[in-house]
Write an enzyme that holds these catalytic residues in place. Structure first.
Site, PDB file in Angstrom:
ATOM      1  N   CYS A   2       0.862  -1.177   0.000  1.00 49.87           N
ATOM      2  CA  CYS A   2       0.000   0.000   0.000  1.00 49.87           C
ATOM      3  C   CYS A   2       0.897   1.225   0.000  1.00 49.87           C
ATOM      4  O   CYS A   2       2.119   1.121   0.125  1.00 49.87           O
ATOM      5  CB  CYS A   2      -0.915   0.022   1.229  1.00 49.87           C
ATOM      6  N   GLY A  28      -1.199   0.841  -4.920  1.00 46.35           N
ATOM      7  CA  GLY A  28      -2.516   0.298  -4.589  1.00 46.35           C
ATOM      8  C   GLY A  28      -3.596   0.913  -5.439  1.00 46.35           C
ATOM      9  O   GLY A  28      -3.687   2.142  -5.527  1.00 46.35           O
ATOM     10  N   ASN A 101       0.971   0.408   5.814  1.00 46.17           N
ATOM     11  CA  ASN A 101       1.455  -0.425   4.713  1.00 46.17           C
ATOM     12  C   ASN A 101       2.222  -1.585   5.317  1.00 46.17           C
ATOM     13  O   ASN A 101       3.124  -1.386   6.126  1.00 46.17           O
ATOM     14  CB  ASN A 101       2.375   0.391   3.788  1.00 46.17           C
ATOM     15  N   GLY A 102       1.868  -2.793   4.936  1.00 47.35           N
ATOM     16  CA  GLY A 102       2.548  -3.971   5.449  1.00 47.35           C
ATOM     17  C   GLY A 102       1.557  -5.040   5.853  1.00 47.35           C
ATOM     18  O   GLY A 102       0.411  -5.064   5.390  1.00 47.35           O
ATOM     19  N   TYR A 257      10.196  -4.437  -8.339  1.00 47.26           N
ATOM     20  CA  TYR A 257       8.898  -4.162  -8.960  1.00 47.26           C
ATOM     21  C   TYR A 257       8.078  -3.079  -8.281  1.00 47.26           C
ATOM     22  O   TYR A 257       7.523  -2.209  -8.945  1.00 47.26           O
ATOM     23  CB  TYR A 257       8.075  -5.458  -9.015  1.00 47.26           C
ATOM     24  N   THR A 303       7.980  -1.904 -15.651  1.00 42.07           N
ATOM     25  CA  THR A 303       9.028  -1.974 -14.635  1.00 42.07           C
ATOM     26  C   THR A 303      10.289  -2.673 -15.106  1.00 42.07           C
ATOM     27  O   THR A 303      11.342  -2.506 -14.503  1.00 42.07           O
ATOM     28  CB  THR A 303       8.489  -2.685 -13.373  1.00 42.07           C
ATOM     29  N   ASP A 365      11.375  -9.471 -18.314  1.00 40.10           N
ATOM     30  CA  ASP A 365      10.381  -9.017 -17.334  1.00 40.10           C
ATOM     31  C   ASP A 365      11.066  -8.822 -15.998  1.00 40.10           C
ATOM     32  O   ASP A 365      12.163  -9.348 -15.764  1.00 40.10           O
ATOM     33  CB  ASP A 365       9.238 -10.030 -17.207  1.00 40.10           C
ATOM     34  N   ASP A 366      10.404  -8.069 -15.107  1.00 44.26           N
ATOM     35  CA  ASP A 366      11.012  -7.826 -13.798  1.00 44.26           C
ATOM     36  C   ASP A 366      11.022  -9.078 -12.941  1.00 44.26           C
ATOM     37  O   ASP A 366      11.955  -9.318 -12.178  1.00 44.26           O
ATOM     38  CB  ASP A 366      10.282  -6.688 -13.067  1.00 44.26           C
TER      39      ASP A 366
END
Length: 504
Positions: A2, A28, A101-102, A257, A303, A365-366
């Site tokens: 987030c 998010g 966030n977490g 990412y 990314t 790709d990442d």
């Protein structure tokens, strides 16, 4: 994953909060929220949707005040219902609103303790509401009408003792100030910056430094593991290490990412780290394919672009933008269901046939998580006329779910779980597959800040930092995160919405 932001300003901060959340939108897409404080009153607006859709002019006019916090959310194991959008609020003590966030890894234990011992009611399944109530209870134990910065720091110390997992937090305390703090491992990012104005210094606490720089704030520092920062109502900044001087363990996936390339996380430029990833990936390609027949390197936007460009330069081959991205489709990785993810890939990407036709193509790709989108992208490249399609990942194989705030699926739904590289290559339908080595990924980041000695790398190593993560925990998590469980929750939420519509 987030995004959080808190601002102490010398005037109304509603527009600055909105702008910061827009910059953090990549963290998010599910919901957004802002709460401000004006003359002892909280003003809150939150709902499901993108920032631009949640906040209209009428909402911004309501969100008055010189202090506020904001949040952009994507759901992990919990519901995507608007009832779990943030910030959350409790009225005692003082009035506190919090955004997080977490992911807490001992949520169930905390819920039981809050109910039976602290006599607090939790109204959702969100660990953020749990974290808010733990903080509120610990502040309440200080029994003071006029709390000092030390009272807030003591409460954060107690939060660190009780809560396990990963958390980067901003909180708004009515009449007292803005509080930000980071878990003792320093897993999720959070930083603080300042902006000088004619009326005085303003402060912003945010998930990524890009939110600061885009608003004209200069970065002061990343919060250290276990550190808290408090900006009081007069605009004075106070900082304290509340959980001992512990080593940083930033999440490696932030650099791969999650974070924007123009951010600096724990002293490391995300952009520069991705250049290093591309260089090291090219070294491995040269080692495993010394007689490579690659004609062109094509990134999977967005990314992977930085790493892919470095790969092409080191290999001495063309770099081309072979896929055009629809900017109006969200980030595929953080969409809530596998069906929606699969459907969105062909809506999101469209090949430029001339860049594929008759060429041996290396797609970069990442990372590769489920692998289903990789299979579709390889098919798209072949349909566009590619002779051979090689695939390279700037990250190592993702073998385990993340328990610290990233909604990676159950282990059984990860394409690399229990499979060799050759088996994965066969599943995605490529002519060859190359993964970054974990040691090389670590070095790509550490070279930019040698003080970072260890990282949270559980998705690649299956080694978790917190002791409570065992087989039983992962099995329970898988039951919540697998696609079947998510589909059931989605159906239940749709039915609830239909019922409310019928009643109204």
């Amino acid at each position: 994953m987030c995004g959080v932001v808190g601002i102490f300003g010398r005037g109304n901060v509603n527009q600055a909060l909105f702008d910061a959340l827009t910059v953090l939108q990549h963290r998010g897409q599910d919901a957004a929220g802002i709460v401000t404080c004006d003359r002892g009153k909280f003003h809150l607006r939150k709902d499901n949707g993108l920032v631009r859709d949640v906040f209209r002019t009428r909402h911004m006019r309501y969100l008055m005040g010189n202090m506020g916090i904001g949040h952009v959310r994507y759901p992990t194991a919990g519901s995507s219902s608007s009832s779990e959008s943030q910030p959350f609020y409790v009225n005692s003590p003082y009035g506190i609103s919090l955004a997080h966030n977490g992911n807490l890894t001992n949520t169930r234990e905390l819920m039981e303790n809050l109910y039976h011992e602290d006599l607090r009611h939790i109204n959702t399944d969100s660990d953020s509401e749990v974290l808010l109530n733990v903080l509120a209870h610990e502040l309440d134990q200080r029994h003071t009408f006029r709390p000092s910065p030390e009272d807030f720091f003591a409460a954060v110390e107690a939060v660190h003792r009780r809560c396990r997992g990963a958390y980067a937090v901003v909180a708004l305390i009515n009449g007292h100030g803005i509080l930000g703090f980071r878990d003792p491992h320093g897993i999720r990012p959070i930083c603080i910056g300042q902006r000088k104005t004619e009326r005085g210094v303003e402060y912003m606490i945010a998930s990524e430094s890009v939110a600061l720089s885009c608003a004209g704030f200069s970065l002061i520092d990343d919060l250290a593991p276990g550190e808290a920062a408090f900006v009081d109502a007069s605009g004075t900044l106070h900082r304290k290490l509340c959980a001992g001087d512990k080593e940083r363990h930033p999440c490696l996936f932030e650099y791969v990412y999650l974070s924007r390339p123009d951010s600096v996380i724990d002293g490391v430029s995300v952009y520069a780290a991705r250049i290093n990833m591309g260089r090291k990936l090219a070294d491995k390609i040269l080692k495993e394919m010394p007689n490579y027949d690659i004609d062109v390197v094509i990134p999977i936007p967005d990314t992977s672009r930085t790493a892919a460009l470095e790969v092409a330069q080191k290999l001495g081959v063309l770099f081309r933008e072979g896929f055009i991205k629809n900017r109006y489709i969200g980030r595929t990785f953080i969409m809530p269901g596998q069906t929606e993810r699969q459907k969105s890939v062909r809506q999101k990407l469209n090949p430029v046939a001339s860049e594929f036709k008759g060429r041996n193509v290396l797609l970069v790709d990442d990372s590769i998580v489920r692998g289903t989108t990789c299979h579709q992208i390889v098919e798209m490249a072949r349909d566009a006329g590619a002779k051979k399609v090689y695939f390279a990942s700037a990250a190592p194989a993702v073998v385990s779910p993340n328990v610290y705030g990233i909604d990676m699926p159950a282990a059984s739904e990860l394409i690399a779980h229990g499979r060799t590289t050759a088996q994965i290559n066969q599943l995605i339908g490529a002519d060859g597959l190359i993964y970054q080595e974990l040691e090389d990924l670590v070095d790509a980041v550490r070279e930019l800040n040698p003080a970072l000695r260890t990282f949270e790398d559980s998705v690649f190593s299956a080694c978790y930092l917190t002791r409570e993560i065992d087989a039983a925990y992962l099995e329970e998590l898988a039951a919540k995160r697998n696609d079947t469980a998510k589909a059931r929750r989605s159906d239940a939420e749709d039915a609830s919405l239909d019922l409310r519509a019928d009643v109204s």
